[in-house]
Scaffold this motif. Structure first.
Motif, PDB file in Angstrom:
ATOM      1  N   GLN B  90       8.158  -0.371  -3.378  1.00  0.00           N
ATOM      2  CA  GLN B  90       8.122  -1.188  -2.157  1.00  0.00           C
ATOM      3  C   GLN B  90       7.080  -0.632  -1.179  1.00  0.00           C
ATOM      4  OE1 GLN B  90      10.131  -4.123  -1.200  1.00  0.00           O
ATOM      5  NE2 GLN B  90       8.409  -4.062   0.190  1.00  0.00           N
ATOM      6  N   LYS B  91       7.079   0.713  -1.050  1.00  0.00           N
ATOM      7  CA  LYS B  91       6.125   1.338  -0.128  1.00  0.00           C
ATOM      8  C   LYS B  91       4.681   1.090  -0.603  1.00  0.00           C
ATOM      9  CE  LYS B  91       5.524   5.342   2.700  1.00  0.00           C
ATOM     10  NZ  LYS B  91       5.621   6.781   2.849  1.00  0.00           N
ATOM     11  N   ALA B  92       4.507   1.231  -1.919  1.00  0.00           N
ATOM     12  CA  ALA B  92       3.160   1.017  -2.484  1.00  0.00           C
ATOM     13  C   ALA B  92       2.718  -0.431  -2.258  1.00  0.00           C
ATOM     14  CB  ALA B  92       3.163   1.333  -3.969  1.00  0.00           C
ATOM     15  N   PHE B  93       3.650  -1.372  -2.427  1.00  0.00           N
ATOM     16  CA  PHE B  93       3.346  -2.803  -2.227  1.00  0.00           C
ATOM     17  C   PHE B  93       2.955  -3.052  -0.769  1.00  0.00           C
ATOM     18  CE2 PHE B  93       5.271  -7.344  -2.268  1.00  0.00           C
ATOM     19  CZ  PHE B  93       4.037  -7.902  -2.558  1.00  0.00           C
ATOM     20  N   ASP B  94       3.739  -2.479   0.151  1.00  0.00           N
ATOM     21  CA  ASP B  94       3.454  -2.660   1.584  1.00  0.00           C
ATOM     22  C   ASP B  94       2.060  -2.120   1.934  1.00  0.00           C
ATOM     23  OD1 ASP B  94       5.911  -3.760   1.888  1.00  0.00           O
ATOM     24  OD2 ASP B  94       6.873  -1.959   2.667  1.00  0.00           O
ATOM     25  N   LEU B  95       1.768  -0.908   1.426  1.00  0.00           N
ATOM     26  CA  LEU B  95       0.462  -0.296   1.733  1.00  0.00           C
ATOM     27  C   LEU B  95      -0.684  -1.119   1.137  1.00  0.00           C
ATOM     28  CD1 LEU B  95       1.333   3.477   1.215  1.00  0.00           C
ATOM     29  CD2 LEU B  95       0.612   2.413   3.345  1.00  0.00           C
ATOM     30  N   MET B 175      -2.375  -0.869  -6.282  1.00  0.00           N
ATOM     31  CA  MET B 175      -0.941  -0.643  -6.081  1.00  0.00           C
ATOM     32  C   MET B 175      -0.403   0.369  -7.090  1.00  0.00           C
ATOM     33  SD  MET B 175       2.087  -3.448  -5.886  1.00  0.00           S
ATOM     34  CE  MET B 175       2.258  -3.618  -7.634  1.00  0.00           C
ATOM     35  N   LEU B 176      -0.881   0.281  -8.328  1.00  0.00           N
ATOM     36  CA  LEU B 176      -0.420   1.229  -9.352  1.00  0.00           C
ATOM     37  C   LEU B 176      -0.830   2.657  -9.000  1.00  0.00           C
ATOM     38  CD1 LEU B 176      -1.064  -0.562 -12.783  1.00  0.00           C
ATOM     39  CD2 LEU B 176       1.072  -0.337 -11.558  1.00  0.00           C
ATOM     40  N   VAL B 177      -2.070   2.802  -8.525  1.00  0.00           N
ATOM     41  CA  VAL B 177      -2.567   4.136  -8.139  1.00  0.00           C
ATOM     42  C   VAL B 177      -1.708   4.682  -6.992  1.00  0.00           C
ATOM     43  CG1 VAL B 177      -4.506   5.326  -7.024  1.00  0.00           C
ATOM     44  CG2 VAL B 177      -4.925   3.822  -8.957  1.00  0.00           C
ATOM     45  N   CYS B 178      -1.437   3.816  -6.020  1.00  0.00           N
ATOM     46  CA  CYS B 178      -0.652   4.213  -4.851  1.00  0.00           C
ATOM     47  C   CYS B 178       0.772   4.604  -5.272  1.00  0.00           C
ATOM     48  CB  CYS B 178      -0.628   3.070  -3.845  1.00  0.00           C
ATOM     49  SG  CYS B 178       0.300   3.433  -2.390  1.00  0.00           S
ATOM     50  N   TYR B 179       1.372   3.771  -6.138  1.00  0.00           N
ATOM     51  CA  TYR B 179       2.738   4.045  -6.608  1.00  0.00           C
ATOM     52  C   TYR B 179       2.779   5.366  -7.364  1.00  0.00           C
ATOM     53  CZ  TYR B 179       6.875   3.747  -9.553  1.00  0.00           C
ATOM     54  OH  TYR B 179       8.054   4.036 -10.200  1.00  0.00           O
ATOM     55  N   LEU B 197     -10.263   2.182  -5.696  1.00  0.00           N
ATOM     56  CA  LEU B 197      -8.827   1.895  -5.763  1.00  0.00           C
ATOM     57  C   LEU B 197      -8.046   2.689  -4.709  1.00  0.00           C
ATOM     58  CD1 LEU B 197      -8.306   1.956  -9.642  1.00  0.00           C
ATOM     59  CD2 LEU B 197      -8.533  -0.037  -8.205  1.00  0.00           C
ATOM     60  N   ASN B 198      -8.730   3.075  -3.620  1.00  0.00           N
ATOM     61  CA  ASN B 198      -8.044   3.859  -2.600  1.00  0.00           C
ATOM     62  C   ASN B 198      -7.299   2.921  -1.649  1.00  0.00           C
ATOM     63  OD1 ASN B 198      -7.179   5.725  -0.792  1.00  0.00           O
ATOM     64  ND2 ASN B 198      -9.174   6.728  -0.565  1.00  0.00           N
ATOM     65  N   VAL B 199      -5.984   3.099  -1.568  1.00  0.00           N
ATOM     66  CA  VAL B 199      -5.163   2.193  -0.769  1.00  0.00           C
ATOM     67  C   VAL B 199      -5.415   2.357   0.738  1.00  0.00           C
ATOM     68  CG1 VAL B 199      -3.047   3.563  -0.406  1.00  0.00           C
ATOM     69  CG2 VAL B 199      -2.871   1.116  -0.855  1.00  0.00           C
ATOM     70  N   TYR B 200      -5.973   3.478   1.130  1.00  0.00           N
ATOM     71  CA  TYR B 200      -6.226   3.712   2.558  1.00  0.00           C
ATOM     72  C   TYR B 200      -7.621   3.241   3.006  1.00  0.00           C
ATOM     73  CZ  TYR B 200      -1.921   6.282   2.191  1.00  0.00           C
ATOM     74  OH  TYR B 200      -0.604   6.599   1.960  1.00  0.00           O
ATOM     75  N   ASP B 201      -8.377   2.642   2.080  1.00  0.00           N
ATOM     76  CA  ASP B 201      -9.666   2.049   2.473  1.00  0.00           C
ATOM     77  C   ASP B 201      -9.417   0.864   3.393  1.00  0.00           C
ATOM     78  OD1 ASP B 201     -11.242   3.752   1.116  1.00  0.00           O
ATOM     79  OD2 ASP B 201     -11.617   2.440  -0.600  1.00  0.00           O
TER      80      ASP B 201
END
Lengths: 218, 468
Positions: B90-95, B175-179, B197-201
């Motif tokens: 869920q957190k990964a999806f939100d991010l 999302m997979l990388v973040c999860y 694939l950086n979620v914080y970009d």
């Protein structure tokens, strides 16, 4: 497991997915990748489609009976127009799970059309376009404004039916004035709808313009 | 009563009053805090609702052609070696939704066009209970993408108006990388940045959110869309909500080796095998009127430079003429190669330019949405779906960081299927594994059997799996 028939390896299944042949006697094979589906299908869709089909076929039947037995289409015309109105105002909105704004928009447009048809067909000129239609629009206008205020001026979807009422009441007023008919109910609707449009532009200009832009995709 | 008692009583009373006052004050403070929070939320929601996005050129067709039991949905799935932790997913999806805000939208109807509006409600990950590619209720104000989990598997489903295969893969991989990172698996930052694939970009609205069709469309280059009607497979269908998945796993190197022996690419080889299996079905059904045609989507980003995560793909139809149906497999591959070479950059430019030209047409623009949707639906029924028998999409090799791909046991894509195009094939490769996923509404599995048997005949080992 291996299916001799298709010459492929089979995962998580006691039957070959390609030929259906039983390849394992183990009853306890569970599929780890997919769940066991237990779905309760949506009931609104099939009920609506059955009702729509019923409406279409009964109308067609009425037209056929009217044409071939009574050699006229007088009664079936009433049925045809009512069926169109019922479909667009009730069935279609239920099927699409339409918002209040959409329901009001469809009523604003289709119900007056039906009233006009009845008025013309029964040759009882005066009650429909002069009284029923403007009061219906006035009622719907009030509903739209109340719903918009109740939503805290956030949802500007209601702007669409209000604008539609304003445009239609203007056309109706011009028409009635040209034919020297009773105009005060339409005039009330015309004034209240355009004043609400003006008030929206005055006090919520940005959002009203944005709503218009969204609708026009400018 | 002594003076002391009276004083004590007075003290007790004042203490009681003070306590009451304090309680009242606390209550008022709590209420004002609640009101403040509600006001902030309302302001945030308003700000969200004020943003809106236009649909890109390819996206316009999908809301129009939706039916009560179908809309164009596709799915990406990845199976980990361990069970999924829902909170972290869920957190990964939100991010990831924050990284790609263009995915957190619902579809709204304007007077002339549909548009996307950011979703106010929170998108929750759901446990997979229904069949894959379940249609979205696009009239509701819910997001047009969903994340599902089941045991070790994460799936991402998206409505096609939102994005195409490339955009969805970018979202899903991020999302997979973040999860994976949230689960304690360290992925080197240089690998993430290299694969983007950086979620914080930050989301680059102008590059990643552009309608690239409009940028590349040329007013001078437009082509004709006249094509023959294609052969449609006839057969008993499953119930509308059922989508059968048959997934085959093969070795990439082996498939490449076989394709090379025919002097063809993997895509050309698979297209030929697929056309061959549809042809076998056609011969069995003894319907000989229309040719077998295979629709192959093309990622335009490879041909025209764009970083958009929205739709930017076209397609070409490979056709096997009726008078050439007794062709050998080698000749079939040559035919596919020859036809594919015709679909060059010039063809694709004409294709996308003619679509954009139709959108820009004055009469189309002033047509109210209801009529526009109605017309699009009719056009698609007669000159859209009819023009191909099935779709074969090959997304190529998926690029994932090594630390993540080590933890994955499976990665595949599946497409939805319609009443007319009853089955489709989606292919994707990772490491040395190629996953060929059939999605079908047909009760019969004969075409899939013919397809995999042909691959087995070429010496390619296949492992199959199904959801039925």
């Amino acid at each position: 497991m291996f299916c001799e028939n298709c010459k492929v390896k089979v995962k998580h299944s006691k039957n070959c997915p390609l030929c259906g042949k039983n390849i394992s006697e183990n009853e306890n094979i569970t599929n780890e990748s997919f769940p066991v589906y237990n779905i309760v299908p949506d009931k609104v869709e099939p009920v609506c489609s059955v009702l729509t089909k019923l409406l279409i076929w009964s109308t067609i039947l009425c037209i056929i009976v009217d044409l071939f037995i009574f050699h006229t289409i007088n009664i079936s015309l009433y049925i045809l127009c009512s069926a169109i109105c019922v479909y667009f105002v009730i069935l279609r909105n239920i099927k699409l799970r339409a918002s209040f704004a959409k329901i009001i928009t469809s009523i604003v447009f289709f119900v007056p059309l039906l009233i006009l048809f009845l008025e013309l067909k029964t040759q009882s000129w005066g009650w429909g376009i002069c009284l029923s239609v403007p009061f219906l629009w006035l009622g719907l206008l009030l509903c739209s404004i109340i719903l918009m205020i109740a939503h805290g001026w956030v949802d500007f979807d209601m702007f669409r039916p209000i604008l539609l009422i304003s445009i239609l009441s203007t056309i109706s007023l011009i028409f009635l004035m040209c034919f020297n008919q009773l105009t005060w109910p339409t005039l009330v609707t015309f004034l209240s709808s355009w004043s609400s449009v003006c008030l929206m532009f005055m006090f919520r200009f940005k959002r009203t313009v944005r709503s218009l832009k969204k609708d026009l995709r400018v | 009563m002594s003076k002391q008692d009276i004083k004590d009583k007075k003290d007790a009373n004042t203490k009681k009053q003070e306590a009451k006052l304090l309680k009242k004050q606390l209550k008022i403070e709590a209420k004002t805090r609640e009101k403040e929070i509600a006001a902030i939320k309302q302001i945030e929601n308003r700000a969200l609702r004020e943003n809106w996005y236009k649909l890109d050129n390819a996206a316009l067709i999908y809301p129009a052609i939706k039916s009560s039991d179908w809309n164009s949905v596709f799915r990406f799935s990845a199976e980990f070696k361990e069970n999924i932790i829902v909170e972290k997913l869920q957190k990964a999806f939100d991010l990831t939704l924050k990284r790609f805000p263009i995915f957190n939208v619902c579809l709204r109807n304007g007077l002339f066009w549909h548009y996307f509006q950011p979703c106010v409600s929170k998108n929750l990950v759901e446990e997979e209970k229904a069949y894959p590619c379940r249609p979205f209720d696009i009239n509701s104000r819910k997001a047009l993408c969903r994340v599902l989990y089941y045991n070790k598997k994460i799936s991402f489903e998206s409505f096609h108006s939102l994005t195409d295969g490339y955009g969805a893969s970018k979202f899903f991989n991020t999302m997979l990388v973040c999860y994976s990172e949230l689960c304690g698996n360290k992925i080197p930052i240089n690998q993430k940045n290299q694969l983007n694939l950086n979620v914080y970009d930050l989301f680059k609205e102008e590059e990643e959110g552009e309608d690239a069709f409009r940028r590349f469309a040329s007013r001078d280059k437009t082509g004709s869309r006249k094509e023959h009607k294609a052969y449609a497979v006839v057969g008993n269908l499953e119930a509308p909500h059922i989508l059968k998945i048959i997934k085959g796993v093969a070795s990439v190197s082996k498939v490449k080796e076989v394709a090379k022996s025919f002097n063809a690419t993997v895509n050309e080889f698979l297209s030929a095998v697929y056309i061959n299996s549809i042809l076998m079905q056609k011969k069995r059904s003894r319907v000989n009127k229309n040719p077998v045609k295979l629709s192959v989507p093309v990622n335009l980003r490879k041909r025209f430079t764009s970083e958009t995560v929205r739709n930017f793909s076209a397609y070409y139809n490979l056709e096997l003429p009726v008078d050439m149906e007794n062709i050998t497999f080698v000749d079939l591959i040559n035919l596919v190669k020859q036809q594919k070479s015709e679909f060059d950059d010039e063809f694709l430019l004409k294709f996308l330019s003619s679509n954009v030209k139709s959108e820009r047409n004055f009469f189309v623009r002033i047509l109210p949405l209801v009529l526009k949707d109605f017309m699009l639906k009719i056009i698609y029924k007669f000159v859209g779906e009819n023009l191909f028998t099935s779709t074969l999409t090959n997304l190529g090799v998926v690029s994932l960081p090594e630390a993540l791909s080590k933890n994955l046991s499976s990665y595949y894509v599946c497409l939805g299927a319609t009443k007319l195009n009853k089955f489709n094939l989606a292919v994707i490769s990772h490491d040395d594994t190629m996953e060929l996923c059939f999605s079908s509404r047909l009760k019969s599995t004969q075409i899939m059997q013919d397809f995999f048997s042909k691959l087995v005949d070429f010496g390619i080992d296949i492992t199959v799996e199904t959801n039925m």
